[in-house]
Design an enzyme around this catalytic site. Sequence first.
Site, PDB file in Angstrom:
ATOM      1  N   GLU A   1       9.549  -4.429  10.227  1.00 54.45           N
ATOM      2  CA  GLU A   1       9.875  -2.804   9.790  1.00 54.45           C
ATOM      3  C   GLU A   1      10.320  -1.871  10.979  1.00 54.45           C
ATOM      4  OE1 GLU A   1       7.189  -1.120   6.992  1.00 54.45           O
ATOM      5  OE2 GLU A   1       8.211   0.882   6.877  1.00 54.45           O
TER       6      GLU A   1
ATOM      7  N   ASP B   1       0.782  -1.017   0.012  1.00 56.32           N
ATOM      8  CA  ASP B   1       0.315   0.077   0.026  1.00 56.32           C
ATOM      9  C   ASP B   1       0.836   1.294  -0.045  1.00 56.32           C
ATOM     10  OD1 ASP B   1       1.055  -0.073   2.771  1.00 56.32           O
ATOM     11  OD2 ASP B   1      -1.044  -0.008   3.501  1.00 56.32           O
ATOM     12  N   SER B   2       2.425   0.928   0.007  1.00 59.12           N
ATOM     13  CA  SER B   2       3.067   2.036  -0.342  1.00 59.12           C
ATOM     14  C   SER B   2       2.855   2.876  -1.703  1.00 59.12           C
ATOM     15  CB  SER B   2       4.604   1.598  -0.177  1.00 59.12           C
ATOM     16  OG  SER B   2       5.027   0.491  -0.965  1.00 59.12           O
TER      17      SER B   2
ATOM     18  N   LYS C   1      -0.949  -9.380   2.918  1.00 58.33           N
ATOM     19  CA  LYS C   1      -0.439  -9.135   4.069  1.00 58.33           C
ATOM     20  C   LYS C   1      -1.230  -8.010   4.793  1.00 58.33           C
ATOM     21  CE  LYS C   1       3.206  -5.726   3.776  1.00 58.33           C
ATOM     22  NZ  LYS C   1       2.494  -4.692   4.516  1.00 58.33           N
TER      23      LYS C   1
ATOM     24  N   GLU D   1      -1.002  -5.734   8.353  1.00 59.13           N
ATOM     25  CA  GLU D   1      -0.322  -4.993   9.657  1.00 59.13           C
ATOM     26  C   GLU D   1      -0.927  -5.386  10.827  1.00 59.13           C
ATOM     27  OE1 GLU D   1       0.468  -0.869   8.895  1.00 59.13           O
ATOM     28  OE2 GLU D   1       0.949  -1.142   6.849  1.00 59.13           O
TER      29      GLU D   1
ATOM     30  N   ASP E   1      -1.004  -6.258  -0.449  1.00 59.05           N
ATOM     31  CA  ASP E   1      -1.199  -5.577   1.024  1.00 59.05           C
ATOM     32  C   ASP E   1      -2.740  -5.375   1.179  1.00 59.05           C
ATOM     33  OD1 ASP E   1       0.334  -4.837   3.015  1.00 59.05           O
ATOM     34  OD2 ASP E   1       1.099  -3.066   1.918  1.00 59.05           O
TER      35      ASP E   1
HETATM   36  O1  KIV Z   1       3.601  -1.045   1.764  1.00 64.70           O
HETATM   37  C1  KIV Z   1       4.598  -1.583   1.485  1.00 64.70           C
HETATM   38  O2  KIV Z   1       5.613  -1.396   0.540  1.00 64.70           O
HETATM   39  C2  KIV Z   1       5.195  -2.530   2.633  1.00 64.70           C
HETATM   40  C3  KIV Z   1       6.484  -2.891   2.611  1.00 64.70           C
HETATM   41  C4  KIV Z   1       7.631  -1.632   3.037  1.00 64.70           C
HETATM   42  C5  KIV Z   1       6.960  -3.898   3.361  1.00 64.70           C
HETATM   43  O3  KIV Z   1       4.575  -2.690   3.521  1.00 64.70           O
END
Ligand code: KIV
Length: 293
Positions: free
Chosen positions: A185, A47-48, A116, A118, A86
């Site tokens: 992280e 989600d970056s 993924k 969090e 994510d």
């Molecule tokens: O959103 C993302 O790119 C991430 C990575 C930095 C692990 O969660």
Amino acid sequence: MTAKRMTTVTLQEMKGRGEKITMLTAYDYPVARLLDEVGIEVVLVGDSLGMVGLGYENTLPVTMEEMLHHVRAVSRGIRLALLVADMPFGSYQASVEEGVRNASRFLKEAGAQAVKLEGGREVADLTGRLVGAGIPVMGHLGLTPQMVHRFGGFKVQARTAAAAERVLEDAHLLEEAGIFALVLEGIPWQVAEVITKELRVPTIGIGAGSCCDGQVLVTNDLLGLFDEFTPKFVKRYVNMKATIASAFTQYTQEVKQGQFPGPEHAFTLDEGESRRWEQLLARRRRQVKTIGR
Ligand code: KIV
């Protein structure tokens, strides 16, 4: 021997052999293809995306629809890597049911092999339900960007022994719930080292030292394409921003000065058609003159 697609099981085997795991983010088809071709083992549509691809201030505004759109594009570029999507902020916090519904969409509609999430103990129930439903889950602890407001900024976590113990406990809870890997992280390396030793599943570090079983970076950071915010843990392998800016500048100058396009970029009528074209133009000019009289 033809190469085989990476799976969650392959990652487990790599940890067993002490082989480091490589993971990078992708948000579109061309980068996904490149990562796959060079043999990156895990591709994460993080989600970056919100910060490095969509221009948001943080990851919080990213929606399910935006994530699905980009996971689909990345999935079309991947043949061998494990593709992880994510879960964006707000897609799994309200209820376990909503989390299961949204996570399923990444596998069913977009071609992801895993999701993924969090968080620690607060997502353990959801993790168990997802794994039970056949959706592999990668955990994410430490400086979890979706918690930016609770943390008061993007700050390194687990800096005290008590906070480190909580992260260690969360890691164990997530492993018990069934995660296949864990992103760590922005935590001190000594904490990541212990978690990596104690867990059976592989840890993937970002700003967590070199002891983790694998490493991940945001691809745009590594390429020097995003420079609005560069954490200490980022290593920039190339300055793509400068390279691309120089290409854009050269293009602008060449267009303005009439140097581009050159004859090698143009299409030419063949001789016969060129003659007919000249005759046609001459006829048209004569007709225009006649009508004008
Ligand atoms: O959103 C993302 O790119 C991430 C990575 C930095 C692990 O969660």
